[in-house]
Motif scaffolding. Structure first.
Motif, PDB file in Angstrom:
ATOM      1  N   GLN A 102     -17.400 -27.498  -4.992  1.00 53.59           N
ATOM      2  CA  GLN A 102     -18.405 -26.586  -4.445  1.00 53.59           C
ATOM      3  C   GLN A 102     -19.783 -27.202  -4.629  1.00 53.59           C
ATOM      4  O   GLN A 102     -20.120 -27.699  -5.705  1.00 53.59           O
ATOM      5  N   ASN A 128     -18.885 -23.241   0.524  1.00 48.65           N
ATOM      6  CA  ASN A 128     -17.549 -22.720   0.281  1.00 48.65           C
ATOM      7  C   ASN A 128     -16.860 -23.548  -0.798  1.00 48.65           C
ATOM      8  O   ASN A 128     -17.309 -24.656  -1.132  1.00 48.65           O
ATOM      9  N   LYS A 135     -12.836 -25.617   4.367  1.00 49.72           N
ATOM     10  CA  LYS A 135     -12.305 -25.097   3.098  1.00 49.72           C
ATOM     11  C   LYS A 135     -11.048 -25.845   2.675  1.00 49.72           C
ATOM     12  O   LYS A 135     -10.881 -26.171   1.500  1.00 49.72           O
ATOM     13  N   ASN A 177     -19.738 -12.569  -0.677  1.00 52.36           N
ATOM     14  CA  ASN A 177     -18.358 -13.056  -0.730  1.00 52.36           C
ATOM     15  C   ASN A 177     -17.429 -11.894  -0.384  1.00 52.36           C
ATOM     16  O   ASN A 177     -17.388 -10.887  -1.096  1.00 52.36           O
TER      17      ASN A 177
END
Length: 1226
Positions: free
Chosen positions: A91, A104, A24, A383
């Motif tokens: 993404q 992610n 991330k 999520n």
């Protein structure tokens, strides 16, 4: 992993799954190309697209960006562009026609290593012993740099408890020394991504030779008494405390609410930094760091708060494969602090914006699918987010119809060792999920029950494999779309066993030695032998010759001594044995050595019968001590594998034993030999011998019958041990019938339980019970009859003929007739008497209704009620009770207790005290316990030694509440006793003490231990002239400073608490005669007195002459004479505040007296009132004359002073006045 293999190999289609992606927070090296990973799989293979900063990223329009073939991974060529242009949020999306998966959010940032800003650092000059901080302040980098301090020679600066680096990189000195002076304190910052090091300008420190004072510690960081820190769950918590002081302080750490987690806690920088890894919610709380040296200590509290980014509770959502019409659930269960929110998306689109699907229902963190249909396949994104992070997971729901497939290799051969566990696999796939069935050889029946165990994944387990379990096994997987068969084979092999172990050897140097290691093994398994020396490989020496079942060592040397191990290996198992070699020099004279015997060998089973077998063995070496006996043990390899049990013993002269055995037990035997040294090692186990099954030999024990409800019967028994079952299929035949009815037995079969509940029974009826053991080979012997009762219910009848018999005023006996057993409806536990006091028979006493219960166990017909109140009305009833509870009460009965002796009067006080009389007042007893017939008053004097005098007794009427005593003695303490009487006798007495106080032939009376004041003014001088004298607890008092020829009034005042009124006696008038007259009456004719008077007269004459001379010398005027006369201490009372002499004055006239206390040291402290004792002048040592008059001079008020002045100017000095003046000087 197995499911992924199934998808890849067998399914024609399935939605995409992300298999690899960049982190991330993705920090890149700006000198290299940027690679952003995104890999996924699916059938058909998915296509890929990207968003950048939330919008579509058209890769074809950017010449610097390419996507790898058959992948979504991006490669950015930065040779023609700057890396800063690509610092964005990316993404990846992977899609095929069955669904869409997303990655992610990948935040791409380039690492930075900026230069140190230019600065000129002035030299630092400090005094020796003070604290010092050298700042580093490196430039901000990404990620943050690693800080360290070095000198010009690139050597790390030494650190210690006194000098250490903080977490932010600054260098702290708790106190500086002269050797700290140097000009090369250099802070370095290393940036890990670019592997560059930046240097700060050197710092010069000069320490002056002026030592500072030693001092207690104070904190340099953190500041203040407390601070707070927040850390995320799973991260590293670092807290630091750096203190200054001289000598150098020591730092220690504690947690206020518990202990520090020892396995996750470490200390850095000489205890100044506390580090806790993998932080959890339990690490929250208050931490205290303490700095301490010999001059004191200081502490700082750090409040730690633990927050948590979202984390999975039971793992991320899992892919779901459903057949049409099936139900399923997707669960996205996570936690965090604060509690995270959960949102769902389908194929990358928020689920609320997705097409409606009646088979789908979203409930917070769960999606429920009901009766799914073909075409409902999709990828769902979960999520979970809060303020500190997020979790994003993809899980697909694949709705398909697939016939079953068995994934296990066909015709696979499984080999296991006899008496070991065998596992036969049958991995399968299908939609709906296939059902697995196993068959053996002819497929005549399915393999269910003992010894087979079926696992959920289709595996078949045989817990203890035997030779007859070998063969062909068929696994059948079936669902609504078809069946699939697969064949596997099981081969059960004999174990590898070392029959003859190598023996301990002791040989001479230069000779040869042979270790034998004979083994038995399954012929189909070829063993390999390995020899070890001292658990290592054999030396590479041609003297060591390894054969298949032996090891020979030629020309032995001292280096050959050690422990040799023989290991026999096959592909399935192994066995080992070891022996020791000792090398000696010359041939020693052999000493007799006594050792434990060697284990027996060659165990053989013969004469095998249903319940017996004959065991034969060969004894081992006795080692010079004859074998006393052999111990035979067995192992139940089916039920208690690995546990050996003693079976029998035989004398040491025998090598054969006839063993009696139980049916249906797989026996393995071993033998141990015993001599005077001890037991040998166990022999090698025999071959297994399994006895044939048979019907049980005995029945369960502990058969009981009882009820848990009023209409049931619970029959229970102890479960039989496995070795008593004698065969498979053990169950129990439970039989019952009512005891008093010759009816047939009711029977039921129970398995795998130890009780049976019979419903619909009559309440509390006796039953006959039997429990018989049964297995597949028959029933056990006829069981013995046990007895029990069905359930109890509450009794339905109350005891009759209830009556009470009074034994005395506090004890009663209750009688009743027993309740018939049929009405009790249960096991009789006893009777309960409920009784309560309705009221007292005396009209002045209140009602009392407090029920009490007395329980009388067993079949009783009477019971005692103790502790009753006399002269009272009681009610009671009786109830029978059983194991269920109480029955109904009998009708309430009443009885009256007779009169008893009364209690003590509630109070006794002394009032109306007079000269020789007093009045006693009292209140009747609270517990009269009958009609009061009168009172008895006793009193007796008490002398100063607390000895009691003769007792006087008076009888007083019942209605009396006071009595006046006459003709009491003066100055005497009395003790009074008062008790009440009824017809039953006298009750307890209440006592009181009082004291008479005497003066001038008259007595004043007061109770003992009451604070008193004596008021003594001259008569006729007015109320404002009353004086006080504290006489706490005294029986008499001396009044000092009174003047002869004056009359006085005396009163006694008793003062209680501040809220109680004052009590005064009557005024007593006193007339004092002249002191001279009093003395002339008694001693004027005495010779010694006449001589004394002459001497005094001579002295007075001399004094008058001196005064006359002084008066005429210096021309003094009359006013001056009077002022000089006032200096006579006889006329100057002492002031309290400065110990000088002055006049007495009372500024608050006619005020009531206020209380004062006498401290334990004898001084009198001034209270809030001005009327304390210090206001009443100086007390002299006045004495009582023989006739009771006072001798002395009262000098505590201005009126007496004026009188004295008047006497001085109008009368010639008399001898008596002169004597008094002389006494004042003395």
């Amino acid at each position: 992993c197995a499911l992924n293999v199934i998808f890849d190999l067998f399914l024609l289609y399935f939605p995409p799954t992300i298999t690899h992606q960049s982190p991330k927070d993705y920090i890149i090296d700006p000198r290299e190309n940027i690679i952003i990973h995104c890999e996924a799989k699916g059938k058909p293979h998915p296509s890929f697209s990207w968003t950048r900063n939330g919008t579509h990223f058209d890769i074809d329009q950017d010449p610097n960006v390419t996507m790898k073939p058959h992948s979504g991974t991006l490669v950015v060529d930065i040779s023609r562009a700057k890396a800063e242009q690509y610092e964005c949020v990316y993404q990846c999306t992977a899609r095929n026609k069955h669904g869409t998966a997303v990655s992610n959010n990948i935040v791409v940032r380039q690492s930075r290593s900026p230069l140190w800003s230019k600065e000129k650092i002035k030299p630092i000059v400090v005094q020796e012993g003070v604290s010092l901080v050298l700042p580093c302040r490196p430039p901000a980098g990404l990620p943050p740099p690693i800080i360290f301090w070095m000198d010009n020679n690139f050597q790390r600066l030494p650190q210690s408890r006194r000098v250490s680096q903080s977490l932010n990189g600054d260098l702290y000195f708790s106190n500086v020394l002269r050797e700290d002076s140097r000009n090369d304190y250099i802070c370095y910052a290393r940036f890990p991504y670019t592997q560059t090091i930046q240097q700060k300008q050197p710092i010069t420190v000069k320490v002056l030779n002026h030592p500072a004072d030693e001092r207690k510690p104070t904190f340099l960081i953190p500041s203040g008494p407390s601070s707070s820190k927040m850390v995320l769950r799973g991260q590293v918590l670092e807290m630091e405390c750096i203190a200054e002081g001289l000598p150098t302080p020591e730092i220690s750490w504690t947690k206020n609410s518990g202990d520090l987690p020892a396995d996750r806690t470490s200390y850095l920088h000489y205890q100044k930094t506390l580090r806790i890894v993998n932080v959890s919610e339990s690490d929250a709380g208050d931490y205290r760091c303490t700095a301490r040296n010999e001059f004191g200590s200081v502490y700082h509290t750090i409040h730690v708060m633990v927050k948590a980014a979202p984390y999975w509770i039971s793992g991320a959502p899992r892919n779901l494969v459903l057949a049409p019409g099936e139900d399923g659930v997707l669960t996205c269960r996570a936690s965090g602090t604060p509690k995270p929110s959960v949102t769902w998306a389908m194929n990358g689109i928020p689920i609320e914006n997705s097409p409606k699907d009646l088979s789908r229902k979203v409930e917070d963190d769960t999606i429920i699918f009901s009766v799914v249909q073909t075409g409902s396949s999709a990828v769902y994104q979960c999520n979970v987010s809060n303020d500190y992070g997020y979790l994003l997971s993809n899980a697909f729901v694949n709705v398909l119809s697939e016939p079953p497939r068995v994934l296990t290799q066909a015709n696979k051969v499984y080999q296991v060792i006899k008496n070991h566990r065998a596992l036969l696999d049958c991995a399968s796939f299908g939609s709906p999920i296939p059902k697995i069935t196993w068959f053996k050889d002819s497929r005549s029946s399915t393999l269910d029950g003992d010894p087979y165990i079926h696992h959920d994944n289709g595996t078949l387990e045989i817990h203890v494999a035997q030779a007859h379990n070998s063969g062909k096994y068929t696994c059948v997987a079936g669902n609504t779309l078809g069946i699939y068969e697969n064949h596997v084979y099981l081969e059960v092999k004999d174990p590898t066993r070392i029959l003859k172990q190598p023996d301990y050897k002791q040989v001479q140097r230069g000779r040869s030695v042979v270790f034998e290691c004979k083994v038995t093994y399954d012929p189909s398994l070829q063993p390999t032998v390995t020899w070890l020396k001292d658990d290592g490989e054999l030396p590479d020496d041609e003297r060591l010759i390894v054969g298949f079942d032996s090891l020979t060592i030629n020309d032995v040397t001292e280096n050959d001594a050690g422990v040799y191990t023989c290991i026999m290996n096959t592909t399935l198992d192994n066995d080992s044995a070891r022996a020791e070699l000792t090398v000696v020099g010359a041939t020693p004279t052999p000493a007799v050595v006594y050792e434990r015997p060697d284990p027996p060998t060659d165990l053989e089973l013969t004469d095998k019968k249903k319940r017996s077998v004959q065991l034969t063995w060969t004894p081992g070496d006795e080692h010079n001590s004859p074998i006393q006996k052999f111990l035979i043990q067995y192992e139940d390899s089916l039920h208690h594998r690995g546990h050996w049990h003693n079976l029998t013993e035989v004398p040491g002269t025998k090598t054969t034993a006839h063993l009696k055995l139980s049916p249906y037990v797989p026996y393995i035997f071993r033998v141990l030999a015993l001599n005077s040294v001890g037991f040998s090692h166990p022999s090698f186990p025999s071959r297994m011998f399994k006895t044939e099954p048979a019907a049980p030999d005995e029945n369960p024990t502990g058969v009981h019958g009882f009820g848990t409800e009023h209409d049931n019967l619970v029959i229970s028994w102890k479960v039989m041990k496995f070795y008593k079952s004698n065969g498979p299929g053990l169950h129990y035949k439970v039989m019952w019938r009512q005891k008093l009815m010759e009816s047939d037995w009711t029977k039921v079969t129970v398995a795998n339980n130890s009780k049976f509940v019979v419903s619909g029974t009559p309440t509390f009826v006796p039953y006959e019970l039997k429990v018989q053991a049964v297995n597949d080979y028959g029933a056990g012997p006829e069981p013995a009859i046990a007895h029990g009762y069905s359930g109890e219910d509450l009794p339905v009848a109350a005891p009759e003929n209830v009556q009470a018999v009074l034994l005395n005023s506090t004890l009663s006996e209750v009688h009743w007739d027993p309740v018939p057993s049929k009405s009790i409806r249960g096991h009789l536990k006893g009777y309960k008497v409920y009784y309560w006091r309705e009221r007292s028979l005396h009209k002045h006493n209140p009602h009392h209704v407090e029920k009490q219960i007395l329980t009388f166990s067993g079949n009783r017909t009477h019971g005692m009620l103790p502790g009753l109140h006399p002269f009272s009305l009681y009610s009671f009833n009786v109830r029978v009770y059983n194991g269920k509870g109480d029955g109904p009460p009998s009708p309430d009965q009443q009885f009256e207790t007779p009169e008893g002796v009364p209690g003590a009067p509630t109070s006794l006080v002394v009032t109306n005290t007079n000269l020789d009389t007093l009045t006693l007042e009292w209140n009747p007893p609270h517990d009269r316990n009958g009609h009061i017939t009168g009172y008895t008053l006793k009193y007796q004097p008490v002398n100063n030694s607390n000895e009691l005098g003769p007792v006087e007794e008076l009888a007083l009427p019942a209605n009396a509440t006071s009595f006046t005593l006459l003709n009491l003695k003066y100055s005497t303490r009395y003790k009074f006793y008062l008790n009440a009487k009824t017809v039953r006798g006298a009750g307890l007495a209440i006592s009181q003490e009082a004291v008479t106080i005497m003066d001038e032939g008259k007595s004043l009376f007061a109770p003992s231990n009451v604070p008193l004041f004596m008021n003594v003014p001259p008569a006729g001088e007015g109320e404002e002239e009353w004086q006080k004298e504290l006489v706490n607890g005294s029986q008499n008092v001396m009044l000092k400073g009174l003047k002869g020829g004056l009359s006085y009034r005396v009163r006694l005042v008793a003062k209680g608490h501040h809220d109680q009124p004052l009590h005064r006696s009557e005024d007593l008038s006193l007339l004092l005669w002249s002191a001279v007259t009093s003395r002339q009456v008694d001693i004027a004719t005495q010779g010694w007195f006449i001589g004394l008077m002459c001497a005094i007269a001579l002295l007075i004459l001399i004094l008058l002459i001196i005064c006359f001379i002084q008066r005429n010398k210096g021309g003094k005027y009359p006013v001056k004479e009077k002022e000089d006369a006032h200096t006579d201490p006889e006329f100057q009372p002492m002031k309290d505040d400065d110990c000088t002499f002055g006049e007495y004055s009372d500024n608050e006239d006619h005020k009531p007296l206020k209380g004062s206390r006498t401290p334990s040291n004898g001084t009198v402290k001034r209270d809030d009132s001005d009327d304390s004792l210090v206001d009443y002048g100086e007390g002299g040592d006045g004495q009582f004359n023989e006739d009771g008059s006072f001798i002395g001079q009262y000098s505590g008020k201005s009126a007496s002073r004026e009188t004295a002045e008047g006497h001085e100017s109008s009368e010639a000095p008399s001898p008596i006045n002169a004597m008094n003046s002389l006494n004042s000087f003395v």
